[in-house]
Motif scaffolding. Structure first.
Motif, PDB file in Angstrom:
ATOM      1  N   ILE A  75      46.200 -19.512  -6.582  1.00  0.00           N
ATOM      2  CA  ILE A  75      46.332 -18.132  -7.593  1.00  0.00           C
ATOM      3  C   ILE A  75      44.785 -17.664  -6.838  1.00  0.00           C
ATOM      4  N   SER A  76      44.517 -16.262  -6.400  1.00  0.00           N
ATOM      5  CA  SER A  76      43.544 -15.500  -6.116  1.00  0.00           C
ATOM      6  C   SER A  76      43.282 -14.344  -7.243  1.00  0.00           C
ATOM      7  N   PHE A  77      42.061 -15.034  -8.031  1.00  0.00           N
ATOM      8  CA  PHE A  77      41.865 -13.920  -8.434  1.00  0.00           C
ATOM      9  C   PHE A  77      41.456 -12.728  -8.588  1.00  0.00           C
ATOM     10  N   ALA A  78      40.567 -13.490  -7.796  1.00  0.00           N
ATOM     11  CA  ALA A  78      39.534 -12.769  -6.673  1.00  0.00           C
ATOM     12  C   ALA A  78      38.823 -12.738  -4.877  1.00  0.00           C
ATOM     13  N   ARG A  79      37.958 -12.595  -4.539  1.00  0.00           N
ATOM     14  CA  ARG A  79      37.690 -12.795  -2.966  1.00  0.00           C
ATOM     15  C   ARG A  79      36.914 -13.793  -3.129  1.00  0.00           C
TER      16      ARG A  79
ATOM     17  N   LYS B 160      53.036 -14.317  -3.094  1.00  0.00           N
ATOM     18  CA  LYS B 160      52.283 -12.625  -2.731  1.00  0.00           C
ATOM     19  C   LYS B 160      50.223 -12.567  -1.905  1.00  0.00           C
ATOM     20  N   SER B 161      50.259 -11.221  -1.642  1.00  0.00           N
ATOM     21  CA  SER B 161      48.435 -11.601  -1.161  1.00  0.00           C
ATOM     22  C   SER B 161      47.444 -12.329  -2.028  1.00  0.00           C
ATOM     23  N   TRP B 162      48.002 -12.624  -3.832  1.00  0.00           N
ATOM     24  CA  TRP B 162      47.401 -13.664  -4.568  1.00  0.00           C
ATOM     25  C   TRP B 162      47.861 -14.526  -5.290  1.00  0.00           C
ATOM     26  N   LEU B 163      49.258 -15.192  -4.392  1.00  0.00           N
ATOM     27  CA  LEU B 163      49.767 -16.346  -4.932  1.00  0.00           C
ATOM     28  C   LEU B 163      50.467 -17.322  -3.499  1.00  0.00           C
ATOM     29  N   LYS B 164      49.761 -18.305  -3.392  1.00  0.00           N
ATOM     30  CA  LYS B 164      50.652 -19.164  -2.442  1.00  0.00           C
ATOM     31  C   LYS B 164      50.919 -20.583  -3.059  1.00  0.00           C
TER      32      LYS B 164
ATOM     33  N   SER C  39      39.365 -18.241  -7.491  1.00  0.00           N
ATOM     34  CA  SER C  39      40.439 -19.109  -7.181  1.00  0.00           C
ATOM     35  C   SER C  39      40.399 -20.382  -8.676  1.00  0.00           C
TER      36      SER C  39
ATOM     37  N   LYS D 235      53.157 -17.694   1.169  1.00  0.00           N
ATOM     38  CA  LYS D 235      52.433 -16.717   0.910  1.00  0.00           C
ATOM     39  C   LYS D 235      53.138 -15.836  -0.217  1.00  0.00           C
TER      40      LYS D 235
END
Length: 1009
Positions: free
Chosen positions: A451-455, A364-368, A458, A362
């Motif tokens: 990549i999570s763009f929003a809740r 970033k919080s938005w990238l795995k 992705s 993980k």
């Protein structure tokens, strides 16, 4: 005196019992009086109250259909579409709130008029997540037909392949081990055989890597196996999904849970059944009838038992080690393994080395990001089987070689003793000296990013490769064998390099709107494959021991190189919708383009639709307490197949061959290899599925039932061409025909006992399938499966029949007057001709089944696995060579009952008659069997001892494989196919000197640190 003493004791006991009975009665009366007084007092205090409220789920969404009951009474209601309820109860009542997939809650009323409840998802339900194409889904919301096999279902069974792991574990999945040879391929058929000439194997997806070959996968690395069976589940894989899809998820590291595991076992194998053959005196007598008097010298007393010379004890060894762990942001799983399987008939042996590394990070919080890297090196030494004793078949040679021969010549030369009747027919030990080996280096890996763009939105990217290079070498030395001396040594070398890459991108949307849940996915996929091959065959080697390389040979017989490429491009999407887990809908599509087809036919659209209705959530079901969950599923979809086509299938290709260098003036010869067919298109399978999932008796019994109908049209067929056409392959690829499968599947599982010291689970599945060829266009008849000894094909493909239909004469026994076989005269013309042949048996079973039961008592675990097949026939072509009595081959002891004199009544014909080896019902046998496939007893050491040793787990186990088999089949083993795993659907159910399966006992150790 003793009698009086006994009577006195009885009187005393009777008096004591009477006194106690009276006291008990008095206490009951007093208790009733007190209870009646209490009830009377409370009656004045109790009053009815109207209670209302709202029930929501984990994400504050309203839940409809929640059962709200007054505990201890029949009074109750259920929530409406907004999660609201209202109920009149006693002031001191307790309300019970229950809903499928959520923990039941109890709330005292205590005078409250408004009670709002937030239900918590049940832990088990949260864990029941299945992997579907390009994503996951909660098991309870699945609308397709999916079977799941978990690692714990096979982790204590010493298996080496994915197919073994799922054999007998999933309804509708037939897994056949065609022989007992180490490293053999398995045949996997999901819901029957859907194609004639194209590939019938399922698509395997290993952590996002798509392949049709899982032989190298280390089963110790597997976490779960999801088997997608119907088109509603598989259509998102479109062109590659006609045979079903098997999604394999390997193990991964867990946050803050470090684990070191070591597993090992050793096993010993023996052939269960043997076939008795004639000894030298019996053989001599037979040969006098077949070849004439004096054929075998009466003074010869040698009596070699070739079966004992060939069949030995096999040894299996396995060593596996893994480490896993990680932090909240990064996890890892690293495993290494070595497997060795030495067969019961040398030189067959399979060795496999494997290394796997799975990484999750993980960033970033938005990238795995993740990586799955797997390297496998396997080596295989072959024992020739499925061949007659005249073509190098070791198994048939062990049965057919005359018993008066020795292994080696008596002159001390080291040469094998030749067969005086036919020098090219070597004894089985001579065939075993042939050196055939292959080595394979393979790398499967993929890199992914999420990549999570929003809740709710992705993006996921996946790049995968499958790279392998295979080296095959064979050698027959120029000295020891008769054939080797004729050729002065002969060798072959082949090199295959395969490179496949896959690039996939998906966009995922997941959003809740109150009771509405929407999950959408869209993506693209591009795949390319290239195969390079080089081969050379040579002979005339110098007589130097140990020298086998091609470069020392004096004559090149054949050589060449080939290369081919193919590509697939795809667009796909899926929509999942559910309303409060009650009404479920799924739609998926895939649009595939293949380079194997001509322009205008390259692209095909594969849609699917499915729906589900959770009946148990309806208000009218709330009073049916014994049903915990009831869901109806309906699905329809289409999938494609182009796997059986060559990379340039639609094109007209030419080939070249170089003549032997003995004529140096002869240059390359150019000839047409295939005929072009620009009209060639996809083979398409349309499938409809109706299913029912039910959990009853507090989830003590879980049932899944499915009925399906599959129709494959535009069958890809290789049309035979006359030799006069002058095409190298003598076939013409064409879409031509319709094939249908219909079936029913039932799976039942039950945690019968679930206590702290005693647990007992049972799983049973049974599957019925009916296969039929509905149409064939250009040609109405195709014959397959040639038996070498009689040069006759035993399987006929034609409309109105299933695949695997055996064709031949109906044998009505032996004529006592003449000793000849009597065949039925079907056309009543008073003579027996090929026109009197008909269908005499069927290789496909009527149903298959499996039963697994696991019992845990304190530290002991007992796992029992039964597997069976019913209603199939086997054409025992081995008996053609063992009971034909038409040449110098040794025969089975069955022929001791052969006809010899007029008037003799027997079912074995006379010797040396050409009718003896015609394909007929004489060689058709019942192939049904019930097998105790695996029996494992394990002991887990006490936790106190394990902790003292600084361990987490210490287990010893013993396993028996193929412990016993109940069957009427007379051959080595009923689970057999002389034509191997054979991805095509034509050549099945034939036994012709096949390497037999074995009974194996294994001792193992599992340790976790």
């Amino acid at each position: 005196m003793k009698k009086g003493t006994s009577s006195g004791r009885f009187i005393h006991l009777s008096i004591k019992f009477s006194i106690l009975l009276m006291l008990f009665t008095a206490l009951r009366v007093q208790a009733k009086d007190i209870n009646g007084l209490t009830v009377a007092q409370n009656a004045s205090e109790n009053r009815e109250i109207r209670v209302a409220g709202k029930v929501t789920g984990a994400n504050d969404e309203p839940l409809s259909g929640v059962s709200v009951r007054e505990k201890g009474t029949s009074s109750g209601t259920s929530t409406d579409n907004n999660g609201m309820y209202a109920l009149t109860v006693d002031n001191n009542a307790i309300l019970q709130f229950s809903y499928i997939g959520y923990e039941t809650q109890e709330v005292p009323v205590s005078g409250q008029s408004v009670i709002n409840v937030k239900l918590v998802v049940a832990t088990k339900q949260m864990e029941q997540v299945v992997v579907i194409g390009y994503g996951t889904q909660n098991r309870r919301n699945v609308t397709g037909s999916i079977s799941t096999v978990h690692a714990e279902d096979f982790e204590n069974r010493p298996i080496f392949s994915t197919a073994q792991a799922i054999q007998g574990k999933a309804a509708g999945v037939q897994v056949t081990q065609p022989s007992g040879k180490p490293g053999t391929d398995f045949s996997v058929r999901i819901r029957g055989t859907s194609s004639i000439n194209a590939n019938n194997d399922p698509l395997y997806v290993i952590d996002g890597v798509q392949t049709t070959d899982t032989r190298g996968l280390n089963t110790n690395d597997i976490e779960t196996i999801q088997i997608l069976k119907d088109a509603a589940s598989t259509a998102i894989y479109g062109a590659r999904a006609a045979g079903g899809v098997v999604i394999i998820t390997t193990k991964r590291g867990r946050s803050n849970q470090s684990l070191v595991s070591f597993n090992t076992y050793v096993g010993f194998s023996k052939v269960v059944n043997t076939i008795d053959v004639l000894n030298t005196p019996q053989y001599r007598e037979l040969m006098e009838e077949v070849l004439g008097p004096g054929t075998v010298d009466p003074s010869i007393t040698t009596n070699t038992n070739w079966v004992d010379e060939v069949f030995n004890t096999g040894v299996n060894q396995n060593y596996q080690a893994s480490v896993s762990g990680g932090s909240d942001k990064a996890q890892y799983f690293l495993s290494m393994g070595y497997l060795k399987d030495k067969g019961v008939v040398e030189p067959a042996r399979f060795d496999r080395y494997s290394v796997r590394l799975n990484l999750d990070n993980k960033v970033k919080s938005w990238l795995k990001v993740n990586a799955n890297l797997n390297y496998i090196r396997s080596s295989f030494r072959n024992t020739l089987d499925n061949l007659s004793s005249g073509r190098g078949g070791v198994i048939l040679s062990a049965l057919n070689t005359p018993p008066f021969l020795n292994v080696y010549k008596s002159d001390g030369s080291g040469q094998f003793d030749p067969n005086p009747f036919q020098p090219s027919w070597e004894n089985p030990v001579a065939y075993q000296s042939r050196d055939e080996r292959s080595k394979d280096n393979r790398f499967l890996g993929n890199l992914g990013a999420d990549i999570s763009f929003a809740r709710f939105l992705s993006y996921k990217a996946n790049f995968a490769v499958d790279i392998s290079n295979t080296q095959f070498d064979s050698f027959i030395d120029p000295f020891r064998t008769s054939y080797g001396r004729q050729q002065n040594g002969i060798g072959t070398a082949r090199r295959d390099n395969l490179f496949t890459w896959l690039w996939e991108n998906t966009l995922n949307y997941n959003q809740k709107f109150g009771s509405h849940n929407v999950i959408a996915l869209g993506g693209i996929s591009i795949q390319e494959k290239r195969l390079d091959n080089a081969y050379v065959e040579a002979q005339d080697y110098p007589s130097i021991p140990g020298v086998q390389t091609i470069n020392v040979a004096n004559q090149i017989n054949n050589a060449g190189t080939t290369a081919s490429e193919s590509a697939l491009a795809s667009f796909f999407g899926r929509l999942l919708y559910d309303y409060n887990s009650k009404y479920l809908f799924t739609a998926a599509f895939r649009y595939d383009g293949s380079s194997k087809l001509a322009e205008g036919n390259q692209w095909q659209f594969f849609p699917s639709f499915s729906g589900g209705w959770r009946i148990s959530s309806e208000p009218f079901m709330q009073g049916v307490d014994f049903i915990n969950d009831l869901k109806l599923r309906v699905g329809w979809g289409q999938t494609g197949n182009q796997e059986g086509l060559g990379d340039y299938a639609w094109r007209g290709l030419f080939n070249t061959t170089r003549k032997p260098v003995t004529n140096p003036l002869s240059g390359p010869a150019i000839y047409r290899n295939t005929i072009e067919n620009p009209d060639l298109k996809w083979e398409t399978t349309t499938q409809t599925n109706i299913g029912l999932d039910a959990a009853i008796l507090n989830h003590k019994v879980n049932i899944t039932a499915d009925a399906y109908w599959k129709k494959t049209k535009d069958l890809l067929l290789a049309i035979p061409l006359p030799n006069t056409v002058g095409v190298g392959s003598n076939v013409f690829d064409r879409n031509d025909g319709v094939l249908e499968n219909k079936g029913f599947e039932l799976a039942i599982s039950s945690p019968i006992i679930d206590r702290s010291d005693l647990k007992w689970n049972a799983d049973f599945n049974i599957s019925f399938n009916d296969n039929e060829i509905k149409e064939l266009g250009l040609n109405k008849i195709y014959d397959f499966a040639t038996v070498y000894s009689n040069n006759q094909q035993v399987i006929r493909v034609t409309p109105g029949q299933p695949l695997g239909a055996f064709y031949g004469y109906i044998s009505e026994g032996v004529d006592p007057a003449t000793g000849k076989l009597v065949f039925r005269d079907l056309n009543d013309d008073k003579i027996i001709t090929p026109d009197d042949r008909t269908f005499i048996g069927y290789a496909l079973p009527k149903f298959i089944y499996g039963l697994t039961t696991a019992l845990t008592y304190k530290n002991f675990d007992l796992n029992v696995f039964f597997q069976g097949v019913q209603g199939n026939d086997i054409f025992n072509a081995t008996r053609v060579d063992l009971e034909g009595m038409f040449d110098s081959k040794n025969q089975s002891t069955v022929v001791l009952n052969r006809w010899k004199t007029p008037g003799q009544v027997t079912d074995i014909p006379k010797a040396n008659d050409p009718d003896n080896y015609k394909n007929s019902t004489r060689f058709i046998e019942n192939g049904s069997y019930l097998r105790l496939k695996s029996l494992t007893l394990a002991y887990n050491f006490n936790k106190d001892l394990v902790q003292k040793l600084h361990l987490q787990k210490l287990m010893l186990y013993v396993t028996g494989q193929n412990v016993f088999t109940i069957t009427d089949y007379s051959g080595f083993d009923p689970e057999v196919n002389a034509f191997g795993s054979n991805s095509k659907g034509t050549e099945i159910g034939v036994d012709y000197g096949t390497y037999p399966q074995t009974r194996t006992f294994i001792f193992g150790l599992n340790v976790d640190f």
